[in-house]
Scaffold this motif. Structure first.
Motif, mmCIF file in Angstrom:
data_model
loop_
_atom_site.group_PDB
_atom_site.id
_atom_site.type_symbol
_atom_site.label_atom_id
_atom_site.label_comp_id
_atom_site.label_asym_id
_atom_site.label_seq_id
_atom_site.Cartn_x
_atom_site.Cartn_y
_atom_site.Cartn_z
ATOM 1 N N PHE A 27 0.856 -1.201 0.000
ATOM 2 C CA PHE A 27 0.000 0.000 0.000
ATOM 3 C C PHE A 27 0.885 1.242 0.000
ATOM 4 N N LEU A 39 4.777 0.542 0.730
ATOM 5 C CA LEU A 39 5.198 -0.362 1.800
ATOM 6 C C LEU A 39 4.670 -1.758 1.490
ATOM 7 N N VAL A 95 7.247 1.869 13.002
ATOM 8 C CA VAL A 95 6.071 0.993 13.091
ATOM 9 C C VAL A 95 6.564 -0.430 13.338
HETATM 10 P P1 AMP Z 1 9.529 3.055 9.397
HETATM 11 O O1 AMP Z 1 9.996 4.387 9.883
HETATM 12 O O2 AMP Z 1 10.534 2.315 8.565
HETATM 13 O O3 AMP Z 1 8.980 2.204 10.535
HETATM 14 O O4 AMP Z 1 8.345 3.352 8.400
HETATM 15 C C1 AMP Z 1 7.012 3.453 8.781
HETATM 16 C C2 AMP Z 1 6.300 4.080 7.623
HETATM 17 O O5 AMP Z 1 4.908 3.842 7.791
HETATM 18 C C3 AMP Z 1 6.465 5.601 7.532
HETATM 19 O O6 AMP Z 1 7.040 5.920 6.264
HETATM 20 C C4 AMP Z 1 5.047 6.140 7.675
HETATM 21 O O7 AMP Z 1 4.801 7.261 6.878
HETATM 22 C C5 AMP Z 1 4.218 4.929 7.257
HETATM 23 N N1 AMP Z 1 2.880 4.865 7.820
HETATM 24 C C6 AMP Z 1 2.519 4.982 9.127
HETATM 25 N N2 AMP Z 1 1.186 4.820 9.263
HETATM 26 C C7 AMP Z 1 0.698 4.591 8.021
HETATM 27 C C8 AMP Z 1 -0.600 4.347 7.500
HETATM 28 N N3 AMP Z 1 -1.686 4.311 8.297
HETATM 29 N N4 AMP Z 1 -0.738 4.155 6.162
HETATM 30 C C9 AMP Z 1 0.343 4.206 5.356
HETATM 31 N N5 AMP Z 1 1.597 4.411 5.790
HETATM 32 C C10 AMP Z 1 1.787 4.616 7.098
#
Ligand code: AMP
Length: 113
Positions: A27, A39, A95
């Motif tokens: 997504f 991602l 995340v």
């Molecule tokens: P990381 O910093 O590698 O853990 O990346 C987490 C990614 O998840 C970040 O680029 C956020 O922008 C993305 N993210 C967080 N919540 C959502 C969501 N609800 N939908 C899509 N992307 C998200």
């Protein structure tokens, strides 16, 4: 378990899904850092790549990479792209559900920040 990406994988949290199969969901990142920012996440919860232990996990990780390169081709990223797995606090992971970033559509720099 209260996990955003588990919620996206089971459809209870909305996302712009670009691909899904029985193992993974892909997504669009909600805060894109490039024209293409997708991602790819396993449906099964794994906190990070450090949790991968079994032969099934090894196959799953390979599948994540295959889906990523197919999505890159579909997005027309013929001049290149970057695949990133941030892991743990110092790796910049925010995340706690394993995810592979597919980032493309602009020139990248090295080293990363
Ligand atoms: P990381 O910093 O590698 O853990 O990346 C987490 C990614 O998840 C970040 O680029 C956020 O922008 C993305 N993210 C967080 N919540 C959502 C969501 N609800 N939908 C899509 N992307 C998200």
């Amino acid at each position: 378990m209260d996990c955003i990406f588990c919620g996206i994988a089971d459809g209870s949290i909305p996302a712009t899904t670009v691909f899904s199969d029985d193992q993974v969901v892909a997504f669009r990142d909600i805060h894109p850092v490039a024209k293409t920012h997708i991602l790819i996440v396993p449906r099964r919860h794994m906190t990070s790549i450090a949790d991968a232990t079994s032969p099934a996990d090894e196959l799953l990780l390979g599948h994540l990479l295959f889906v990523a390169k197919d999505l890159a081709a579909s997005a027309g990223l013929d001049h290149g792209y970057r695949l990133v797995i941030n892991t743990g606090a110092e790796g910049g992971q925010t995340v706690g559900h394993l995810h592979l970033h597919l980032i493309g559509g602009r020139s990248m720099h090295w080293p990363p920040g």
